[in-house]
Design a protein around this motif. Structure first.
Motif, PDB file in Angstrom:
ATOM      1  N   ALA A  74       0.868  -1.169   0.000  1.00  0.00           N
ATOM      2  CA  ALA A  74       0.000   0.000   0.000  1.00  0.00           C
ATOM      3  C   ALA A  74       0.907   1.221   0.000  1.00  0.00           C
ATOM      4  O   ALA A  74       1.862   1.291   0.790  1.00  0.00           O
ATOM      5  CB  ALA A  74      -0.919   0.010   1.217  1.00  0.00           C
ATOM      6  N   GLY A  75       0.639   2.154  -0.895  1.00  0.00           N
ATOM      7  CA  GLY A  75       1.543   3.285  -0.998  1.00  0.00           C
ATOM      8  C   GLY A  75       0.838   4.580  -1.333  1.00  0.00           C
ATOM      9  O   GLY A  75      -0.292   4.603  -1.825  1.00  0.00           O
ATOM     10  N   PHE A  76       1.543   5.683  -1.050  1.00  0.00           N
ATOM     11  CA  PHE A  76       1.080   7.015  -1.422  1.00  0.00           C
ATOM     12  C   PHE A  76       2.251   7.772  -2.033  1.00  0.00           C
ATOM     13  O   PHE A  76       3.386   7.696  -1.530  1.00  0.00           O
ATOM     14  CB  PHE A  76       0.559   7.786  -0.206  1.00  0.00           C
ATOM     15  N   GLY A  77       1.995   8.482  -3.133  1.00  0.00           N
ATOM     16  CA  GLY A  77       3.045   9.245  -3.782  1.00  0.00           C
ATOM     17  C   GLY A  77       2.573  10.626  -4.178  1.00  0.00           C
ATOM     18  O   GLY A  77       1.370  10.856  -4.416  1.00  0.00           O
ATOM     19  N   TYR A  78       3.512  11.544  -4.240  1.00  0.00           N
ATOM     20  CA  TYR A  78       3.235  12.910  -4.676  1.00  0.00           C
ATOM     21  C   TYR A  78       4.365  13.334  -5.598  1.00  0.00           C
ATOM     22  O   TYR A  78       5.548  13.148  -5.274  1.00  0.00           O
ATOM     23  CB  TYR A  78       3.157  13.856  -3.481  1.00  0.00           C
ATOM     24  N   VAL A  79       4.029  13.858  -6.783  1.00  0.00           N
ATOM     25  CA  VAL A  79       5.059  14.244  -7.739  1.00  0.00           C
ATOM     26  C   VAL A  79       4.685  15.563  -8.408  1.00  0.00           C
ATOM     27  O   VAL A  79       3.515  15.800  -8.751  1.00  0.00           O
ATOM     28  CB  VAL A  79       5.266  13.142  -8.804  1.00  0.00           C
ATOM     29  N   GLU A  80       5.670  16.427  -8.569  1.00  0.00           N
ATOM     30  CA  GLU A  80       5.512  17.669  -9.311  1.00  0.00           C
ATOM     31  C   GLU A  80       6.316  17.567 -10.597  1.00  0.00           C
ATOM     32  O   GLU A  80       7.486  17.166 -10.575  1.00  0.00           O
ATOM     33  CB  GLU A  80       5.975  18.866  -8.480  1.00  0.00           C
ATOM     34  N   ARG A  81       5.695  17.913 -11.724  1.00  0.00           N
ATOM     35  CA  ARG A  81       6.343  17.778 -13.044  1.00  0.00           C
ATOM     36  C   ARG A  81       6.415  19.119 -13.746  1.00  0.00           C
ATOM     37  O   ARG A  81       5.401  19.797 -13.912  1.00  0.00           O
ATOM     38  CB  ARG A  81       5.572  16.782 -13.918  1.00  0.00           C
ATOM     39  N   PHE A  82       7.626  19.469 -14.185  1.00  0.00           N
ATOM     40  CA  PHE A  82       7.833  20.708 -14.924  1.00  0.00           C
ATOM     41  C   PHE A  82       7.385  20.503 -16.375  1.00  0.00           C
ATOM     42  O   PHE A  82       7.625  19.444 -16.961  1.00  0.00           O
ATOM     43  CB  PHE A  82       9.315  21.083 -14.886  1.00  0.00           C
ATOM     44  N   PRO A  83       6.747  21.500 -17.002  1.00  0.00           N
ATOM     45  CA  PRO A  83       6.330  21.341 -18.410  1.00  0.00           C
ATOM     46  C   PRO A  83       7.534  21.113 -19.316  1.00  0.00           C
ATOM     47  O   PRO A  83       8.619  21.644 -19.073  1.00  0.00           O
ATOM     48  CB  PRO A  83       5.646  22.681 -18.723  1.00  0.00           C
ATOM     49  N   ASP A  84       7.344  20.322 -20.375  1.00  0.00           N
ATOM     50  CA  ASP A  84       8.456  20.063 -21.280  1.00  0.00           C
ATOM     51  C   ASP A  84       8.449  21.060 -22.442  1.00  0.00           C
ATOM     52  O   ASP A  84       7.589  21.942 -22.540  1.00  0.00           O
ATOM     53  CB  ASP A  84       8.446  18.612 -21.776  1.00  0.00           C
ATOM     54  N   TYR A  85       9.420  20.907 -23.325  1.00  0.00           N
ATOM     55  CA  TYR A  85       9.609  21.846 -24.432  1.00  0.00           C
ATOM     56  C   TYR A  85       8.361  21.971 -25.298  1.00  0.00           C
ATOM     57  O   TYR A  85       7.939  23.082 -25.646  1.00  0.00           O
ATOM     58  CB  TYR A  85      10.802  21.384 -25.285  1.00  0.00           C
ATOM     59  N   TRP A  86       7.745  20.830 -25.659  1.00  0.00           N
ATOM     60  CA  TRP A  86       6.615  20.869 -26.583  1.00  0.00           C
ATOM     61  C   TRP A  86       5.376  21.450 -25.939  1.00  0.00           C
ATOM     62  O   TRP A  86       4.471  21.924 -26.633  1.00  0.00           O
ATOM     63  CB  TRP A  86       6.342  19.476 -27.131  1.00  0.00           C
TER      64      TRP A  86
END
Length: 392
Positions: A154-166
């Motif tokens: 059982a898990g919990f995750g949090y991720v922030e993603r920067f926009p890419d070039y396209w």
């Protein structure tokens, strides 16, 4: 990319000359990773990685008058990322572990474009020479345990993603308010996961479920109304999705086994109150395998339901929903022969019944003069293949 090398060029009122575009990316990067143990119950990993990218482009609207190779490259964007990360595993008991990780990324992007828009209509870039910097944080924690025949987590995750070039600079995309999408916000996703794996002498099975919410999901919207007409826009919306995957395999005899799996995802664009685009349909897979000495024979039947939850004209940088898609079933067979310890032969026939079908995650056929335009790009028909593995 051009409109002449793979087909005979035919001039039209909107496409009078052969033309070409030649984007390029130069990347430098590196990574350092170290593993260690505090004691018998504690393990850790730490690391750092870095990557820098310079994007350039050159184009010619008439390659007969201005050959593409003679054009000067122009830098349109620079991206740089530096990340540090760590993971820690603590053994609660011999068969129970708690694993957690953290990652911090420092991003920097510079918009080098002086002009924005399509080749037919250009305008001054409102974010020319601007630089944006962001510190993004991601992490997870997971409890996992094992018994004699079963393991689960059982898990919990949090991720922030920067926009890419396209998403920021490519394809002349704009934001909802300006002609530049350079200030599009980064995504932030929170997700819960549960999973189970069970194995006995005859049975092997697994199950997993997930639920996530994404704040400021980066949506490519080709239907957004701007100045009384649709435009190619990069937008931030809030979304949620959930789904499951089940898989099972059973040995009927020592030589004969059968298996089945099913997967399903449902995703919603909460901002627009409509389905989220570019989501796969419900699908199931059924297998039958037979092993005899040096031979292995197999059959796969893949069944996919029609997808009616669509958002036509919306999607991501890989593609947009173009229509609802029909369901289909595809039958394939394969065989493997071990000639020796070093040589294996594999061969088979995919789409044995020569079914005409297309995946929902597909593209519309391009409008090319002299060719019939299709609503979707079909997958291959009956296909025979042969593969040799030689280990030496």
């Amino acid at each position: 990319m051009d409109n002449f090398s793979l087909r005979d060029f035919v001039a039209t009122p909107m496409n009078k000359t052969p033309r070409a575009m030649n984007p390029d990316r130069t990347t430098y990067g590196g990574k350092f990773l170290a593993h260690g143990e505090y004691n018998k119950t504690s393990k850790f990993s730490i690391g750092v990685d870095h990557q820098s990218n310079e994007h350039t482009n050159r184009m010619s609207m008439n390659i007969n008058m201005m050959p593409i190779n003679n054009q000067t490259r122009t830098t349109d964007g620079r991206f740089e990322q530096l990340g540090v990360f760590a993971e820690y595993e603590f053994s609660l008991e011999e068969n129970k572990q708690w694993v957690s990780g953290l990652r911090i990324d420092r991003w920097q992007a510079t918009d080098e474009r002086k002009m924005v828009g399509s080749m037919m209509m250009m305008s001054a870039n409102p974010t020319a020479l601007q630089t944006r910097k962001s510190s993004l944080y991601s992490g997870f924690t997971r409890f996992q345990a094992q018994t004699e025949n079963t393991s689960y987590f059982a898990g919990f995750g949090y991720v922030e993603r920067f926009p890419d070039y396209w998403e920021l600079l490519g394809a002349g995309r704009s934001s909802e308010k300006t002609t530049s999408a350079f200030n599009t916000k980064h995504e932030a996703t929170s997700q819960f996961d549960l999973g189970l794996v069970h194995q006995t002498d005859n049975w092997q099975s697994s199950a997993s479920v997930f639920y996530n919410q994404t704040d400021d999901f980066i949506l490519i919207d080709n239907t957004f109304e701007k100045m009384s007409k649709s435009a190619k826009v990069t937008r931030n919306v809030d979304t949620e999705s959930f789904g499951f995957e089940l898989d099972s395999k059973y040995s009927l005899t020592k030589s004969l086994s059968t298996g089945a799996s099913i997967s399903w995802v449902r995703a919603t664009n909460l901002t627009d109150h409509r389905p989220l685009a570019q989501q796969p349909a419900l699908q199931a897979r059924f297998t039958l395998d037979y092993a005899l000495k040096d031979w292995q024979l197999g059959m796969l039947w893949r069944v996919v339901q029609k997808q009616h939850r669509v958002a036509i004209g919306q999607g991501n940088i890989a593609g947009q929903d173009v229509s609802e898609s029909a369901g289909y079933g595809v039958l394939s067979v394969n065989a493997n022969y071990s000639q020796s310890q070093n040589i294996d032969w594999s061969f088979g026939i995919d789409n044995l019944l020569d079914k005409a079908y297309s995946e929902h995650l597909s593209r519309a056929g391009a409008a090319v003069n002299g060719y019939e335009q299709t609503s979707r790009v079909n997958e291959a028909g009956l296909t025979a293949w042969l593969n040799l593995n030689w280990r030496f």
